[in-house]
Design an enzyme around this catalytic site. Structure first.
Site, PDB file in Angstrom:
ATOM      1  N   HIS A 270     -12.210 100.471  12.941  1.00  0.00           N
ATOM      2  CA  HIS A 270     -11.329  99.598  12.145  1.00  0.00           C
ATOM      3  C   HIS A 270     -10.516 100.479  11.207  1.00  0.00           C
ATOM      4  O   HIS A 270     -10.989 101.487  10.717  1.00  0.00           O
ATOM      5  CB  HIS A 270     -12.152  98.603  11.324  1.00  0.00           C
ATOM      6  N   ASP A 327     -14.051  91.694  16.533  1.00  0.00           N
ATOM      7  CA  ASP A 327     -13.827  91.326  17.947  1.00  0.00           C
ATOM      8  C   ASP A 327     -15.010  91.600  18.853  1.00  0.00           C
ATOM      9  O   ASP A 327     -15.023  91.135  20.000  1.00  0.00           O
ATOM     10  CB  ASP A 327     -12.598  92.090  18.470  1.00  0.00           C
TER      11      ASP A 327
HETATM   12  C1  SDX Z   1      -8.404  93.822  14.425  1.00  0.00           C
HETATM   13  O1  SDX Z   1      -6.377  95.558  10.301  1.00  0.00           O
HETATM   14  C2  SDX Z   1      -7.118  94.482  10.438  1.00  0.00           C
HETATM   15  O2  SDX Z   1      -7.661  93.936   9.521  1.00  0.00           O
HETATM   16  C3  SDX Z   1      -7.206  93.980  11.872  1.00  0.00           C
HETATM   17  C4  SDX Z   1      -8.248  92.882  12.099  1.00  0.00           C
HETATM   18  C5  SDX Z   1      -7.805  91.582  11.470  1.00  0.00           C
HETATM   19  O3  SDX Z   1      -8.678  90.787  11.104  1.00  0.00           O
HETATM   20  O4  SDX Z   1      -6.569  91.339  11.428  1.00  0.00           O
HETATM   21  O5  SDX Z   1      -9.483  93.273  11.561  1.00  0.00           O
HETATM   22  C6  SDX Z   1      -8.409  92.590  13.593  1.00  0.00           C
HETATM   23  O6  SDX Z   1      -7.362  94.211  14.889  1.00  0.00           O
HETATM   24  C7  SDX Z   1      -9.686  94.570  14.615  1.00  0.00           C
HETATM   25  C8  SDX Z   1      -9.511  95.855  15.494  1.00  0.00           C
HETATM   26  C9  SDX Z   1      -9.502  95.431  16.967  1.00  0.00           C
HETATM   27  N1  SDX Z   1      -9.166  96.591  17.828  1.00  0.00           N
HETATM   28  C10 SDX Z   1     -10.119  97.182  18.574  1.00  0.00           C
HETATM   29  O7  SDX Z   1     -11.302  96.902  18.541  1.00  0.00           O
HETATM   30  C11 SDX Z   1      -9.577  98.280  19.491  1.00  0.00           C
HETATM   31  C12 SDX Z   1     -10.545  99.443  19.489  1.00  0.00           C
HETATM   32  N2  SDX Z   1     -10.462 100.092  18.184  1.00  0.00           N
HETATM   33  C13 SDX Z   1      -9.639 101.269  18.092  1.00  0.00           C
HETATM   34  O8  SDX Z   1      -8.504 101.272  18.904  1.00  0.00           O
HETATM   35  C14 SDX Z   1      -9.422 101.700  16.662  1.00  0.00           C
HETATM   36  O9  SDX Z   1     -10.632 101.723  16.042  1.00  0.00           O
HETATM   37  C15 SDX Z   1      -8.445 100.966  15.777  1.00  0.00           C
HETATM   38  C16 SDX Z   1      -7.118 100.777  16.428  1.00  0.00           C
HETATM   39  C17 SDX Z   1      -9.000  99.649  15.381  1.00  0.00           C
HETATM   40  C18 SDX Z   1      -8.269 101.860  14.581  1.00  0.00           C
HETATM   41  O10 SDX Z   1      -7.725 103.072  15.106  1.00  0.00           O
HETATM   42  P1  SDX Z   1      -7.615 104.357  14.217  1.00  0.00           P
HETATM   43  O11 SDX Z   1      -6.919 104.010  12.958  1.00  0.00           O
HETATM   44  O12 SDX Z   1      -7.104 105.495  15.025  1.00  0.00           O
HETATM   45  O13 SDX Z   1      -9.123 104.653  13.870  1.00  0.00           O
HETATM   46  P2  SDX Z   1      -9.568 105.854  13.006  1.00  0.00           P
HETATM   47  O14 SDX Z   1      -8.435 106.520  12.301  1.00  0.00           O
HETATM   48  O15 SDX Z   1     -10.702 105.326  12.179  1.00  0.00           O
HETATM   49  O16 SDX Z   1     -10.114 106.911  14.133  1.00  0.00           O
HETATM   50  C19 SDX Z   1     -10.914 107.973  13.702  1.00  0.00           C
HETATM   51  C20 SDX Z   1     -11.458 108.646  14.958  1.00  0.00           C
HETATM   52  C21 SDX Z   1     -10.391 109.117  15.939  1.00  0.00           C
HETATM   53  O17 SDX Z   1     -10.938 110.189  16.653  1.00  0.00           O
HETATM   54  P3  SDX Z   1     -10.725 111.729  16.066  1.00  0.00           P
HETATM   55  O18 SDX Z   1      -9.244 111.907  15.890  1.00  0.00           O
HETATM   56  O19 SDX Z   1     -11.501 111.803  14.769  1.00  0.00           O
HETATM   57  O20 SDX Z   1     -11.331 112.618  17.149  1.00  0.00           O
HETATM   58  O21 SDX Z   1     -12.256 107.692  15.683  1.00  0.00           O
HETATM   59  C22 SDX Z   1     -11.723 107.560  16.986  1.00  0.00           C
HETATM   60  C23 SDX Z   1     -10.277 107.952  16.888  1.00  0.00           C
HETATM   61  O22 SDX Z   1      -9.823 108.378  18.175  1.00  0.00           O
HETATM   62  N3  SDX Z   1     -11.864 106.135  17.361  1.00  0.00           N
HETATM   63  C24 SDX Z   1     -12.495 105.702  18.435  1.00  0.00           C
HETATM   64  C25 SDX Z   1     -12.430 104.307  18.374  1.00  0.00           C
HETATM   65  N4  SDX Z   1     -11.761 103.927  17.278  1.00  0.00           N
HETATM   66  C26 SDX Z   1     -11.409 105.077  16.643  1.00  0.00           C
HETATM   67  N5  SDX Z   1     -13.119 106.352  19.467  1.00  0.00           N
HETATM   68  C27 SDX Z   1     -13.663 105.571  20.428  1.00  0.00           C
HETATM   69  N6  SDX Z   1     -13.633 104.203  20.444  1.00  0.00           N
HETATM   70  C28 SDX Z   1     -13.014 103.552  19.426  1.00  0.00           C
HETATM   71  N7  SDX Z   1     -12.965 102.216  19.421  1.00  0.00           N
END
Ligand code: SDX
Length: 394
Positions: A270, A327
């Protein structure tokens, strides 16, 4: 250079960054609507009361709740000319695309879209949007399965009406279960607002240009449809089905950690929560309780639990503070309610409507200026482009 730059509010036009609606503490996993903890609201209110709270700032008195429910009911019917729109959408059209089109079209059917008259009867505009979009969603579902639409009923509550419009049919009467209505209320309350997420930021930015409510919400629906945002609840189920068919959870945990592989653990991580999403905790608990009460076994719930356990004991996820978000378990409950996967994101949109309306109202109501973020330019310097125009002629 391409990391996330935290812009100072002055860049984002101060008003756009400040709000009285929702408080989220991503480190401690706290969520409050108008100062009230989400756990209290789930335990003691219905979605319609939370919708009123978000839009008006206070929980309704019994009389205000009754009046609001009456207004929702009086505004639940779709203009018959609009109903015929559904005859022209292709059968396989995604309900989110139908919804954003239909909501935008409301501005043509309810001409008082200029802000002054909307502000005068904000209650009617709000009730119409929250109520009519629920009817549109159910009609879109009926269209997708080739069944006749079921009209809203004046004797049913908001959530019971939605379930009835979705599942009742002339030859297969739908039995409304209070348990199902309760679960839907809880899911809608948990999704009703979440501060400045992607779709709400779109709503606030567009609202700040004094755009009418319907066009603004139509844009919010489009933003929410993205797989990284509201589309994640459908993507989670597709992922769990894939893992269930394959049988090897650890393989998918490995894939999710591989930066050269586009696979991500949907429903995990998130932008704000760096601990367990409080909404996911409530939904997970309700999953166990509800499925047991209705004697419904979903193998995907066992898979989800296995994935969660494998991820939360893996250093990659622990070090990055990646936990289940709203989700991750939601789709399990939607499946138990009989909601089809292509309607999952529509459910998110229905629930988020009061939050969006509250933010739109906050943007048009105050002394806000138009949202105009400043960018941090990292392109070519004059030295890098010197002389590039000399040889050119018109
Ligand atoms: C919603 O903003 C809100 O409030 C949204 C929401 C709402 O109520 O409106 O809460 C609803 O959209 C919830 C999120 C739903 N999306 C997903 O579940 C999709 C899967 N999640 C990821 O795509 C991701 O976690 C995001 C898009 C939600 C956040 O992406 P970020 O900002 O890139 O996450 P981060 O900066 O915390 O990532 C840090 C690290 C990265 O790796 P490194 O660069 O450190 O090597 O964590 C990794 C990311 O690649 N990472 C994941 C991951 N999410 C982040 N690796 C594997 N699986 C994942 N799901």
């Amino acid at each position: 250079q391409t990391g996330y730059v935290t812009l100072d509010p002055s860049f984002m036009n101060t008003a756009a960054c400040y709000s009285q609606i929702t408080f989220v503490d991503g480190e401690r996993g706290i969520l409050r609507y108008r100062g009230i903890p989400i756990e209290e609201l789930v335990r003691k209110t219905m979605f319609v009361e939370v919708a009123y709270l978000l839009v008006h700032g206070e929980l309704p008195s019994e009389e205000q709740r009754r009046n609001f429910s009456t207004m929702l009911n009086l505004n639940s019917m779709l203009h018959e000319d609009m109903r015929h729109f559904f005859d022209h959408f292709p059968r396989g059209a995604h309900p989110m695309h139908i919804l954003s089109t239909m909501i935008n079209a409301l501005a043509a059917f309810y001409p008082n879209v200029d802000l002054k008259s909307m502000e005068d009867d904000i209650d009617v505009s709000t009730a119409r949007l929250i109520s009519i979009v629920r009817t549109m969603a159910a009609f879109a579902y009926k269209k997708s399965i080739g069944e006749p639409v079921v009209y809203p009923r004046h004797d049913l509550s908001y959530c019971a009406n939605f379930l009835n419009m979705m599942f009742d049919s002339p030859v297969r009467p739908y039995q409304i279960h209070p348990e199902a209505v309760r679960i839907l209320n809880i899911l809608f309350i948990l999704h009703a607002d979440h501060e400045q997420n992607c779709s709400t930021t779109a709503v606030r930015a567009i609202g700040s240009a004094q755009v009418n409510l319907y066009a603004t919400i139509s844009a919010g629906i489009s933003a929410l449809s993205g797989p990284l945002h509201g589309g994640a609840n459908q993507a989670v189920i597709e992922m769990l089905q894939m893992i269930h068919a394959d049988g090897d959870v650890k393989k998918f945990i490995r894939l999710a950690k591989d930066r050269n592989n586009p696979f991500r653990l949907m429903g995990f991580g998130h932008r704000v929560y760096k601990t367990y999403d409080p909404r996911a905790a409530i939904i997970k608990k309700e999953c166990d309780a509800y499925l047991e009460r209705i004697h419904y076994k979903d193998p995907l719930l066992d898979v989800a639990r296995e994935v969660e356990e494998a991820a939360l004991t893996d250093p990659y996820f622990v070090e990055r503070n990646l936990y289940p978000n709203v989700d991750f378990y939601t789709g399990i409950l939607y499946r138990a309610l009989g909601i089809p996967e292509n309607m999952f994101t529509v459910m998110f949109a229905l629930a988020r409507l009061p939050g969006w309306v509250a933010h739109w109202k906050e943007m048009i109501g105050g002394e806000t200026k138009i949202v105009r973020p400043r960018q941090i330019y990292i392109g070519k310097t004059p030295a890098e482009t010197a002389g590039v125009m000399e040889s050119r002629e018109l």
